[in-house]
Design an enzyme around this catalytic site. Structure first.
Site, PDB file in Angstrom:
ATOM      1  N   HIS A 107       0.838  -1.218  -0.333  1.00  0.00           N
ATOM      2  CA  HIS A 107       0.138   0.265  -0.221  1.00  0.00           C
ATOM      3  C   HIS A 107       1.025   1.526  -0.182  1.00  0.00           C
ATOM      4  O   HIS A 107       1.200   2.385  -0.803  1.00  0.00           O
ATOM      5  CB  HIS A 107      -0.874   0.373   1.279  1.00  0.00           C
ATOM      6  CG  HIS A 107      -1.909  -1.398   1.811  1.00  0.00           C
ATOM      7  ND1 HIS A 107      -1.980  -1.429   2.474  1.00  0.00           N
ATOM      8  CD2 HIS A 107      -3.181  -1.052   0.734  1.00  0.00           C
ATOM      9  CE1 HIS A 107      -2.905  -2.939   1.965  1.00  0.00           C
ATOM     10  NE2 HIS A 107      -3.880  -2.151   1.441  1.00  0.00           N
TER      11      HIS A 107
ATOM     12  N   LYS B 177     -18.211  -7.035   7.113  1.00  0.00           N
ATOM     13  CA  LYS B 177     -16.256  -7.526   6.359  1.00  0.00           C
ATOM     14  C   LYS B 177     -15.538  -7.965   7.987  1.00  0.00           C
ATOM     15  O   LYS B 177     -15.334  -7.284   8.441  1.00  0.00           O
ATOM     16  CB  LYS B 177     -15.594  -7.441   5.230  1.00  0.00           C
ATOM     17  CG  LYS B 177     -14.512  -7.905   4.817  1.00  0.00           C
ATOM     18  CD  LYS B 177     -13.610  -6.968   3.539  1.00  0.00           C
ATOM     19  CE  LYS B 177     -12.713  -7.724   2.918  1.00  0.00           C
ATOM     20  NZ  LYS B 177     -11.750  -6.341   1.560  1.00  0.00           N
TER      21      LYS B 177
ATOM     22  N   ARG C 283      -2.481  -5.389  -8.747  1.00  0.00           N
ATOM     23  CA  ARG C 283      -1.201  -6.680  -8.791  1.00  0.00           C
ATOM     24  C   ARG C 283      -1.570  -8.163  -9.777  1.00  0.00           C
ATOM     25  O   ARG C 283      -1.248  -7.650 -10.579  1.00  0.00           O
ATOM     26  CB  ARG C 283      -1.285  -7.510  -7.442  1.00  0.00           C
ATOM     27  CG  ARG C 283      -0.025  -6.549  -5.744  1.00  0.00           C
ATOM     28  CD  ARG C 283      -0.604  -7.391  -4.620  1.00  0.00           C
ATOM     29  NE  ARG C 283      -2.901  -6.815  -4.527  1.00  0.00           N
ATOM     30  CZ  ARG C 283      -3.412  -7.738  -3.615  1.00  0.00           C
ATOM     31  NH1 ARG C 283      -2.348  -7.530  -2.885  1.00  0.00           N
ATOM     32  NH2 ARG C 283      -4.756  -7.391  -3.708  1.00  0.00           N
TER      33      ARG C 283
ATOM     34  N   SER D 268      -2.949  -7.627   3.053  1.00  0.00           N
ATOM     35  CA  SER D 268      -2.732  -7.334   4.239  1.00  0.00           C
ATOM     36  C   SER D 268      -3.242  -9.036   4.656  1.00  0.00           C
ATOM     37  O   SER D 268      -2.740  -9.297   5.848  1.00  0.00           O
ATOM     38  CB  SER D 268      -4.396  -6.851   5.072  1.00  0.00           C
ATOM     39  OG  SER D 268      -3.606  -5.267   3.837  1.00  0.00           O
TER      40      SER D 268
HETATM   41  P1  ADP Z   1     -10.505  -3.683  -0.598  1.00  0.00           P
HETATM   42  O1  ADP Z   1     -10.431  -4.424   0.610  1.00  0.00           O
HETATM   43  O2  ADP Z   1     -10.580  -2.341  -1.085  1.00  0.00           O
HETATM   44  O3  ADP Z   1      -8.906  -4.853  -1.658  1.00  0.00           O
HETATM   45  P2  ADP Z   1      -7.353  -3.532   0.204  1.00  0.00           P
HETATM   46  O4  ADP Z   1      -7.171  -2.381   1.617  1.00  0.00           O
HETATM   47  O5  ADP Z   1      -6.834  -5.280   0.475  1.00  0.00           O
HETATM   48  O6  ADP Z   1      -8.749  -3.079   0.551  1.00  0.00           O
HETATM   49  O7  ADP Z   1      -5.716  -2.833  -0.565  1.00  0.00           O
HETATM   50  C1  ADP Z   1      -6.160  -1.346  -1.054  1.00  0.00           C
HETATM   51  C2  ADP Z   1      -5.980  -1.005  -2.151  1.00  0.00           C
HETATM   52  O8  ADP Z   1      -4.886  -1.318  -2.437  1.00  0.00           O
HETATM   53  C3  ADP Z   1      -6.713  -2.486  -3.676  1.00  0.00           C
HETATM   54  O9  ADP Z   1      -6.504  -2.068  -4.960  1.00  0.00           O
HETATM   55  C4  ADP Z   1      -5.074  -3.232  -3.611  1.00  0.00           C
HETATM   56  O10 ADP Z   1      -5.528  -3.942  -4.653  1.00  0.00           O
HETATM   57  C5  ADP Z   1      -3.927  -2.935  -3.361  1.00  0.00           C
HETATM   58  N1  ADP Z   1      -3.530  -3.665  -3.255  1.00  0.00           N
HETATM   59  C6  ADP Z   1      -2.680  -4.091  -2.156  1.00  0.00           C
HETATM   60  N2  ADP Z   1      -2.164  -4.697  -1.763  1.00  0.00           N
HETATM   61  C7  ADP Z   1      -0.654  -4.574  -3.100  1.00  0.00           C
HETATM   62  C8  ADP Z   1       0.533  -4.489  -3.402  1.00  0.00           C
HETATM   63  N3  ADP Z   1       0.886  -5.210  -2.495  1.00  0.00           N
HETATM   64  N4  ADP Z   1       1.337  -3.623  -4.668  1.00  0.00           N
HETATM   65  C9  ADP Z   1       0.581  -2.538  -4.950  1.00  0.00           C
HETATM   66  N5  ADP Z   1      -1.121  -2.271  -5.152  1.00  0.00           N
HETATM   67  C10 ADP Z   1      -2.128  -3.532  -3.652  1.00  0.00           C
END
Ligand code: ADP
Length: 156
Positions: free
Chosen positions: A17, A41, A90, A128
């Site tokens: 992130h 969730k 990703r 996460s």
């Molecule tokens: P959500 O539940 O909205 O997907 P996340 O916190 O899992 O929330 O992810 C938020 C955003 O960050 C999403 O667009 C996800 O694809 C992106 N994201 C999560 N991990 C990574 C990473 N390692 N590299 C790039 N983008 C990421």
């Protein structure tokens, strides 16, 4: 002023992130790192814990603010005068969900556009849920998350 919104669950915020956030902060005058709360969730950390970790992680980024919403991100974006929602991509598996989300957002507000940034080579495997799994199994996660997250896990 050009404002970008970077929404997510951030449960917890990771270096994946942070990579997207840093690159977005270079593209926009201001970026709002938005905890988009989805009450249905199940989460590892509470809203308060997640916000605390996020605020600590961005404290040296002058054009980044942290906020939260329990509503639609598009509605939040409109409220703060932004028409750009930032997401990270990703693997191919992200694409399908993000593609649907982009269409749903356009359906709610046709003025809003999504900005996708490709995951960094060294952080693309981080999620996460992966962090949670690694931590449960005793792995050292300190190179994969901001220090505020390592600290929060020590209190779990
Ligand atoms: P959500 O539940 O909205 O997907 P996340 O916190 O899992 O929330 O992810 C938020 C955003 O960050 C999403 O667009 C996800 O694809 C992106 N994201 C999560 N991990 C990574 C990473 N390692 N590299 C790039 N983008 C990421």
């Amino acid at each position: 002023m050009r404002i970008g919104i970077y929404p997510g669950s951030f449960d917890p915020i990771t270096n994946g992130h942070m990579d997207i956030l840093k690159r977005a902060a270079a593209l926009f005058d201001k970026v709002i790192l938005l905890l988009a709360v989805n009450p249905s969730k199940k989460s590892t950390f509470s809203v308060e814990e997640r916000l605390k970790m996020m605020k600590e992680a961005v404290k040296d980024m002058p054009n980044v603010e942290v906020d939260f919403t329990s509503g639609f991100t598009v509605n939040y974006a409109k409220k703060v005068g932004s028409s750009h929602i930032i997401r990270g991509l990703r693997a191919v598996t992200d694409f399908e969900y993000e593609f649907q989300l982009a269409a749903a957002n356009k359906f709610v507000d046709s003025d809003v556009d999504m900005v996708f940034l490709m995951a960094g080579q060294t952080t693309s495997f981080i999620s996460s849920s992966m962090i949670n799994e690694l931590h449960k199994n005793g792995a050292d996660i300190s190179s994969l998350v901001p220090p505020s997250v390592v600290e929060a896990y020590s209190h779990l």
